[in-house]
Design an enzyme around this catalytic site. Structure first.
Site, PDB file in Angstrom:
ATOM      1  N   LYS A  49       0.877  -1.174   0.000  1.00 15.86           N
ATOM      2  CA  LYS A  49       0.000   0.000   0.000  1.00 15.86           C
ATOM      3  C   LYS A  49       0.918   1.229   0.000  1.00 15.86           C
ATOM      4  O   LYS A  49       1.162   1.866   1.029  1.00 15.86           O
ATOM      5  CB  LYS A  49      -0.922  -0.038   1.232  1.00 15.86           C
ATOM      6  CG  LYS A  49      -2.127   0.880   1.114  1.00 15.86           C
ATOM      7  CD  LYS A  49      -3.127   0.565   2.217  1.00 15.86           C
ATOM      8  CE  LYS A  49      -4.173   1.649   2.350  1.00 15.86           C
ATOM      9  NZ  LYS A  49      -5.070   1.825   1.224  1.00 15.86           N
TER      10      LYS A  49
HETATM   11  N1  PPE Z   1      -8.023  -1.351  -2.965  1.00 16.30           N
HETATM   12  C1  PPE Z   1      -7.478  -0.113  -2.882  1.00 16.30           C
HETATM   13  C2  PPE Z   1      -6.871   0.482  -4.096  1.00 16.30           C
HETATM   14  C3  PPE Z   1      -7.510   0.563  -1.651  1.00 16.30           C
HETATM   15  O1  PPE Z   1      -6.965   1.783  -1.568  1.00 16.30           O
HETATM   16  C4  PPE Z   1      -8.123  -0.028  -0.529  1.00 16.30           C
HETATM   17  C5  PPE Z   1      -8.163   0.681   0.788  1.00 16.30           C
HETATM   18  C6  PPE Z   1      -8.675  -1.317  -0.663  1.00 16.30           C
HETATM   19  C7  PPE Z   1      -8.601  -1.947  -1.901  1.00 16.30           C
HETATM   20  C8  PPE Z   1      -9.305  -2.032   0.500  1.00 16.30           C
HETATM   21  O2  PPE Z   1      -8.357  -2.404   1.469  1.00 16.30           O
HETATM   22  P1  PPE Z   1      -8.755  -2.584   3.007  1.00 16.30           P
HETATM   23  O3  PPE Z   1      -8.926  -1.240   3.575  1.00 16.30           O
HETATM   24  O4  PPE Z   1      -7.596  -3.326   3.589  1.00 16.30           O
HETATM   25  O5  PPE Z   1      -9.983  -3.378   3.054  1.00 16.30           O
HETATM   26  N2  PPE Z   1      -8.186   2.092   0.755  1.00 16.30           N
HETATM   27  C9  PPE Z   1      -7.890   2.864   1.941  1.00 16.30           C
HETATM   28  C10 PPE Z   1      -7.610   4.318   1.628  1.00 16.30           C
HETATM   29  C11 PPE Z   1      -8.744   5.111   1.100  1.00 16.30           C
HETATM   30  C12 PPE Z   1      -8.405   6.572   0.935  1.00 16.30           C
HETATM   31  O6  PPE Z   1      -9.131   7.253   0.202  1.00 16.30           O
HETATM   32  O7  PPE Z   1      -7.430   7.069   1.537  1.00 16.30           O
HETATM   33  C13 PPE Z   1      -8.955   2.697   3.016  1.00 16.30           C
HETATM   34  O8  PPE Z   1     -10.050   2.206   2.736  1.00 16.30           O
HETATM   35  O9  PPE Z   1      -8.692   3.064   4.163  1.00 16.30           O
END
Ligand code: PPE
Length: 310
Positions: free
Chosen positions: A157
């Protein structure tokens, strides 16, 4: 954003306004950072952080993939997270740990730049609006392709990857949609700008597998486990755009977005939130708020946290 009082920054709590970095910081120039998004929910026995250690382990892996050495262990970051939550006493908040190459030398090679670490916490309501959770959103497949596995490791990430997401979400919203769905270079469904994606067809759930350049989402993993417990099969598989258009139900999930139904994709009407999406969403909210014993292991309660420095 709603400011809070303190930010944990390199080992201590500093005032919100004082958590600053130099314009020469490496991460500002080259996107060389890794971060997390974590939610803390109100439960009957106080605030609890949802899957905190899982998120911090992912942060540690994200750093490893960028050859970045985190100056704090997962356990230390866990204690720091509780410290910043404790400083504000909020019933619910979003936590944003970030580690990045700081100020020292410019030049792409990070060299001996320090690795700075901060944890912010503030109240963050429904990511795509309250209505999105109940009515669903309109999504559009982006003309921007998801960064491929051999371009930047998508399992990390990493802050720099989010230029990809940013372009996609700008394009989608300028086109009048709520959110973007990115495809891989080969044209398979990957994920949203900040969410993973699931579809339901004939009562079977499907979600792109890790080879589709997705972030291995913790909410995705949570949803897979909940769906299984509710008696639904979940397939991790290759998904094409037409699968989305012909789906019975589609939803997106992520820490910020939680479980958000999708009511149309590329102007193909999927419809209002369907029964399986609703069941998963409501179970999800029961789980994160500590009302479902089966998943109590995922909750890291604020008051049980170790005292910092002890
Ligand atoms: N894909 C992407 C590209 C992504 O950024 C997130 C989280 C996910 C999938 C889901 O991951 P998880 O949170 O582990 O279920 N995105 C984070 C950031 C959002 C933002 O705008 O900043 C979040 O949901 O916290």
């Amino acid at each position: 954003m709603q400011e809070t009082e303190k930010i944990w920054f390199n080992g201590e709590l500093v005032d919100w306004a004082d958590a600053k970095i130099h314009v020469g910081a490496h991460a500002l120039h080259y996107g060389s950072g890794v971060f997390e998004g974590i939610r803390c929910y109100e439960t009957a026995t106080g605030p609890a952080v949802f899957r905190l250690t899982d998120h911090l382990k992912r942060l540690s892996n994200s750093a490893k993939l960028l050859h970045m050495e985190l100056p704090y262990s997962v356990e230390e970051l866990r204690a720091a997270s509780h410290e910043v939550i404790g400083a504000h006493g909020l019933a619910e908040c979003y936590l944003r740990p970030i580690a990045f190459y700081g100020y020292g030398e410019l030049g792409v090679h990070p060299g001996r730049n320090p690795v700075d670490v901060a944890i912010m916490s503030w109240p963050w309501g429904a990511y795509l609006g309250e209505e999105a959770l109940t009515q669903g959103i309109r999504a559009k497949v982006s003309s921007w392709k998801r960064v491929g596995p051999n371009t930047i490791p998508h399992v990390s990430k990493a802050t720099g990857i989010y230029l990809n997401s940013m372009l996609a979400v700008i394009e989608a919203t300028q086109g009048g949609y709520d959110e973007a769905i990115l495809l891989t270079d080969d044209g398979y469904v990957a994920d949203g700008s900040g969410e993973n994606i699931f579809l339901v067809k004939d009562e079977i759930l499907s979600t792109p597998d890790l080879s589709a350049s997705i972030l291995p989402g913790i909410t995705r993993d949570t949803v897979m486990e909940i769906a299984g417990a509710l008696g639904y099969a979940v397939h991790e598989r290759t998904i094409i755009r037409s699968d989305l258009h012909l789906a019975d139900e589609v939803f997106m999930c992520g820490t910020a977005a939680e479980v958000t139904p999708v009511r149309s994709i590329d102007d193909h009407e999927i419809g209002p939130p369907g029964p399986i999406t609703k069941a998963i969403q409501s179970t999800f909210f029961e789980v994160v708020r500590g009302r479902d014993e089966r998943w109590s292991r995922w909750l890291d309660y604020a008051e049980k946290a170790p005292t910092p420095g002890s």
